[in-house]
Design an enzyme around this catalytic site. Structure first.
Site, PDB file in Angstrom:
ATOM      1  N   GLU A  86      -2.584  -2.094   6.588  1.00 23.07           N
ATOM      2  CA  GLU A  86      -1.549  -0.144   5.749  1.00 23.07           C
ATOM      3  C   GLU A  86      -2.485  -0.619   4.253  1.00 23.07           C
ATOM      4  O   GLU A  86      -2.961  -1.595   4.041  1.00 23.07           O
ATOM      5  CB  GLU A  86      -0.267   0.282   5.786  1.00 23.07           C
ATOM      6  CG  GLU A  86       0.576  -1.381   6.357  1.00 23.07           C
ATOM      7  CD  GLU A  86       2.106  -0.583   6.526  1.00 23.07           C
ATOM      8  OE1 GLU A  86       2.901  -1.209   5.906  1.00 23.07           O
ATOM      9  OE2 GLU A  86       2.306  -0.195   7.570  1.00 23.07           O
TER      10      GLU A  86
ATOM     11  N   ASP B 162      21.967   7.378 -35.495  1.00 29.70           N
ATOM     12  CA  ASP B 162      23.487   7.237 -33.562  1.00 29.70           C
ATOM     13  C   ASP B 162      24.473   8.131 -34.002  1.00 29.70           C
ATOM     14  O   ASP B 162      24.660   9.354 -33.317  1.00 29.70           O
ATOM     15  CB  ASP B 162      23.887   5.728 -33.403  1.00 29.70           C
ATOM     16  CG  ASP B 162      22.827   4.835 -32.792  1.00 29.70           C
ATOM     17  OD1 ASP B 162      23.182   4.213 -32.229  1.00 29.70           O
ATOM     18  OD2 ASP B 162      22.062   5.879 -32.387  1.00 29.70           O
TER      19      ASP B 162
ATOM     20  N   LYS C 155      -1.955  -0.906   0.114  1.00 29.29           N
ATOM     21  CA  LYS C 155      -0.713  -1.890  -0.483  1.00 29.29           C
ATOM     22  C   LYS C 155      -0.312  -0.658  -2.085  1.00 29.29           C
ATOM     23  O   LYS C 155      -1.307  -0.814  -2.610  1.00 29.29           O
ATOM     24  CB  LYS C 155      -1.009  -2.906  -0.894  1.00 29.29           C
ATOM     25  CG  LYS C 155      -0.326  -3.881  -2.328  1.00 29.29           C
ATOM     26  CD  LYS C 155      -0.748  -5.126  -1.900  1.00 29.29           C
ATOM     27  CE  LYS C 155      -0.096  -6.306  -2.252  1.00 29.29           C
ATOM     28  NZ  LYS C 155       1.079  -5.746  -3.789  1.00 29.29           N
TER      29      LYS C 155
HETATM   30  S1  IVH Z   1       5.515  -5.553   3.160  1.00 29.82           S
HETATM   31  C1  IVH Z   1       7.989  -8.923   3.901  1.00 29.82           C
HETATM   32  N1  IVH Z   1       3.868  -3.466   2.513  1.00 29.82           N
HETATM   33  O1  IVH Z   1       4.311  -5.609  -2.258  1.00 29.82           O
HETATM   34  C2  IVH Z   1       6.572  -8.048   4.178  1.00 29.82           C
HETATM   35  N2  IVH Z   1       4.778  -4.502   0.776  1.00 29.82           N
HETATM   36  O2  IVH Z   1       4.439  -9.020  -2.619  1.00 29.82           O
HETATM   37  C3  IVH Z   1       7.175  -7.758   2.665  1.00 29.82           C
HETATM   38  N3  IVH Z   1       4.081  -3.662  -1.401  1.00 29.82           N
HETATM   39  O3  IVH Z   1       6.413  -6.047  -4.361  1.00 29.82           O
HETATM   40  C4  IVH Z   1       6.320  -6.229   1.898  1.00 29.82           C
HETATM   41  N4  IVH Z   1       2.314  -1.640  -0.253  1.00 29.82           N
HETATM   42  O4  IVH Z   1       6.560  -3.365  -3.025  1.00 29.82           O
HETATM   43  C5  IVH Z   1       4.320  -4.389   2.479  1.00 29.82           C
HETATM   44  N5  IVH Z   1       2.120  -1.311   2.807  1.00 29.82           N
HETATM   45  C6  IVH Z   1       3.062  -2.063   2.158  1.00 29.82           C
HETATM   46  C7  IVH Z   1       3.694  -2.670   0.836  1.00 29.82           C
HETATM   47  C8  IVH Z   1       3.992  -3.242   0.280  1.00 29.82           C
HETATM   48  C9  IVH Z   1       3.180  -1.750  -0.961  1.00 29.82           C
HETATM   49  C10 IVH Z   1       4.417  -4.196  -2.608  1.00 29.82           C
HETATM   50  C11 IVH Z   1       5.860  -4.411  -1.807  1.00 29.82           C
HETATM   51  C12 IVH Z   1       5.711  -5.460  -2.752  1.00 29.82           C
HETATM   52  C13 IVH Z   1       4.321  -6.199  -2.359  1.00 29.82           C
HETATM   53  C14 IVH Z   1       4.346  -7.210  -1.724  1.00 29.82           C
END
Ligand code: IVH
Length: 704
Positions: free
Chosen positions: A142, A56, A144
């Site tokens: 959709e 540092d 995930k």
């Molecule tokens: S909807 C109320 N849609 O998955 C619903 N989440 O626990 C809220 N994620 O960390 C989430 N793709 O970031 C939703 N098409 C999608 C998603 C998605 C990824 C993630 C989200 C969260 C986890 C949900």
């Protein structure tokens, strides 16, 4: 590293100030540039790679020297100077952000294909009191995305804040970092610009190609590699220095909303995502509105089949009741909505035991340690081999035989060992060492000083290299010998039937039919393919020879420049350097290749065996057809509707244009197709001309 706090500017500051004052303007400018580079470099090692390279105090000294020079010569204070982050851009801690609408998580169904979707549909129907006779429920289905959730707050269309999910109630303010993601609009268009408040929720992620390229850079620099795109994206968003986030190419997809004021919320989830897309937010095209459990099952299957081909990781699909009114009626249970569920796919990372380490010898003799694993189901297939990349990476990760290791298999990337599970070893296991002799041919193994690669020095005499050389020679982009695959090459080399490239053209029906699993018809087909392959081009022939450093593009450049094989074979390093894009390393490699009598003989024998290609006088000769793209550099991205990458490239090159892999200010046109990613963003950022396939065809058709 503490230098960004003024408190550390102590005793040596005065000395630095008087030294700075005695520099001439030119000296000061040069020294400031040098200091900025050094400070950026060390900060990168410290923050991004977690490998501090400098104590540092030493960093502080450089920092103070730069501060002093800038104080004496204010004109040298550039906006990107590390000193300009003091108290401003460097985020010491993230401010908390309270989510007005909590960021919930969703329940996961890990069941088999049908039951996950059926359970969800049955539950929704029960909770909505829908009888047997009621119509199927409409769902928005959709992907995930496997990244991290972000809340983007737009006020009157302007991005004012970005926050992580945190514990769902309170997240962290990461606005500065999120602003570096070029896919995220700083300003919404259309009706999005009118809403008093519109919070958009979605996933920040890293594309697989961006992740691979990042790790390749790390490997080349012998630096720590990243484990997977999700962790890398999550780590990047929580970086303290926004300038470093910019070096991690991140992407984004919107999938929902948070608080809104003055915005007409569409009646269905599907319509809402369409609306967000129309405001300039990235939304994913692989989404559908489906009916009932059957529709969900079909979506799950369809996406499962294309999962490997997607440009980014997903860990499942998400089903959401499409109607917002029905969503409201269903409500929530313990922080999870009753109207949504995640339906997972097999994990892309798994833990298994490392049984043994083998060494694989590549075409150029490069030795790669390969893990032999207790078979494990990962990313949808059973994996029992995975690359360990190189000795140094393995050592850094502390991997030894017998360890429980983490395997990642995503997309069509070869499975790799990304780390190990920390656990005490039952017994002492020695560190793995690279062999001193090639495990295939026994030749010495060598490593150039400073290089991380170990190589077998046996060259074409090494059967492993010979096999790879034959496969490369026969490849589609090289001599294009159909039917000469790895099984056949194994037989030919192991049986001592083919010992060199020209030996391929001496194969007769009798020799071939004597091989196992080789009938008359296959033998004749192969001979036919060999005959056809003899009529080729100089560029393909050069590429097929497998000269180190000579890829397809360099081979084309060389062919164009020299026109004739004999001219190239007798070219000096200096003459080779005159070829477009050929630098000293490539020039040396080509000259060294043709300096070997053995390699010249191979070329002569191939030509004697009937290999032929049109020759010309080289670059000086007039080009064949009209050259509407002469002097232009084009970049291709995404999937074009009718042309493959190779076809587009060939057409562009035939029209005198050059195809480059990366977008820069020098790019003349970006040709973008479906699923275009970071290149498109970069091109937009640079204000380049972006065309689709039809636009490309118009360019090609243009006559000067
Ligand atoms: S909807 C109320 N849609 O998955 C619903 N989440 O626990 C809220 N994620 O960390 C989430 N793709 O970031 C939703 N098409 C999608 C998603 C998605 C990824 C993630 C989200 C969260 C986890 C949900």
């Amino acid at each position: 590293m503490t230098s960004s706090t003024p408190a550390t500017a102590t005793v040596s500051a005065a000395a630095a100030a008087s030294a700075a004052a005695s520099l001439t303007a030119d000296q000061a400018a040069a020294r400031a540039a040098e200091l900025r580079d050094q400070l950026h470099h060390h900060a990168h090692l410290y923050y991004v790679l977690d490998t501090p390279s400098l104590p540092d105090a030493a960093y502080d000294q450089l920092f103070q020297e730069l501060q002093a020079i800038e104080a004496a010569h204010p004109a040298l204070r550039t906006p990107d100077s590390p000193t300009q982050r003091v108290g401003g851009a460097v985020l010491d801690v993230f401010d908390p952000v309270r989510h007005v609408v909590p960021m919930l998580s969703i329940r996961t169904e890990t069941d088999t294909e049908a039951s996950g979707a059926e359970n969800f549909d049955a539950r929704v129907r029960r909770e909505l009191d829908l009888g047997e006779q009621a119509a199927p429920v409409e769902y928005a289905a959709e992907l995930k995305f496997d990244g991290l959730a972000i809340n983007l707050r737009y006020e009157r269309g302007v991005l004012v804040q970005a926050a992580t999910r945190g514990n769902g109630e309170t997240g962290e303010d990461v606005t500065q970092n999120v602003r570096t993601i070029s896919q995220i609009p700083l300003r919404l268009t259309g009706d999005g610009a009118k809403a008093a408040v519109l919070e958009v929720r979605g996933e920040v992620y890293m594309r697989r190609d961006d992740f691979e390229a990042l790790n390749e850079r790390q490997r080349a620099a012998n630096e720590k590699t990243f484990v997977n795109p999700r962790n890398t994206a999550a780590g990047a968003i929580r970086q303290l220095d926004p300038a470093l986030v910019r070096q991690r190419p991140l992407s984004f997809f919107a999938y929902g909303i948070g608080e809104t004021q003055g915005w007409d919320i569409p009646a269905t989830h599907g319509a809402m995502i369409d609306a967000l897309g129309s405001y300039g937010l990235p939304v994913n095209a692989d989404r559908a509105v489906v009916r009932g459990a059957a529709g969900l099952v079909a979506f799950h299957r369809e996406i499962g089949e294309k999962r490997d081909a997607l440009p980014f990781d997903i860990d499942g699909v998400v089903y959401k009741v499409n109607s917002r009114e029905l969503q409201r009626r269903l409500g929530f249970v313990s922080r999870e909505p009753r109207w949504a569920v995640a339906h997972k796919y097999p994990a892309q990372e798994q833990v298994t035991k490392l049984d043994r380490i083998d060494i694989q010898v590549g075409r150029t003799g490069k030795l790669t340690p390969v893990a032999k694993l207790e078979p494990v189901f990962v990313g949808g297939t059973t994996v029992s081999n995975a690359t360990l990349h190189n000795l140094f990476e393995m050592r850094r990760k502390g991997i030894r035989v017998g360890d429980q290791v983490i395997i990642r298999r995503a997309g069509d990337v070869i499975p790799e060992v990304v780390g190990k599970v920390d656990a005490a070893r039952a017994a002492y296991v020695p560190n793995f060492r690279m062999p001193r002799h090639c495990p295939v041919c026994g030749s010495d193994v060598a490593r150039e000083p400073g290089n991380i690669e170990f190589r077998c020095t046996g060259g074409i005499f090494c059967p492993a290299q010979r096999k790879q050389a034959l496969l490369h020679f026969a490849g589609r982009r090289a001599m294009d010998i159909e039917g000469l695959g790895d099984k056949l090459v194994d037989q030919l080399v192991d049986g001592g039937i083919v010992t060199s490239l020209p030996g391929l053209y001496k194969l007769g029906v009798a020799k071939l039919t004597a091989l196992e699993r080789m009938g008359d018809r296959s033998a004749l087909n192969l001979i036919d393919a060999l005959e056809k392959s003899k009529h080729t081009t100089l560029a393909r022939f050069l590429f097929a020879l497998g000269i180190r450093q000579v890829g397809e593009t360099t081979a084309k450049d060389l062919a164009k420049h020299f026109g004739r094989m004999d001219a190239l074979m007798s070219a000096t390093e200096e003459q080779l350097l005159a070829v477009k894009d050929v630098g000293p390393i490539v020039a040396r490699s080509i000259a060294a290749f043709f300096a070997e009598a053995h390699n010249r003989e191979v070329v002569e024998q191939l030509i004697a065996a009937g290999v032929s290609f049109p020759e010309s006088d080289g670059a000086a000769a007039a080009p064949a057809g009209p050259q509407p793209l002469a002097g232009k550099t084009l970049v291709l991205t995404g999937t074009l509707p009718t042309l493959s990458r190779d076809e587009a490239k060939e057409l562009i090159e035939a029209a005198g244009g050059k195809v480059s892999g990366s977008v820069s200010k020098k790019t003349s046109y970006l040709i973008a197709g479906e699923e275009a990613g970071s290149k498109l963003d970069k091109a937009r950022e640079l204000g380049l001309t972006i065309l689709d396939e039809a636009g490309l065809q118009a360019l090609l058709a243009a006559t000067e």
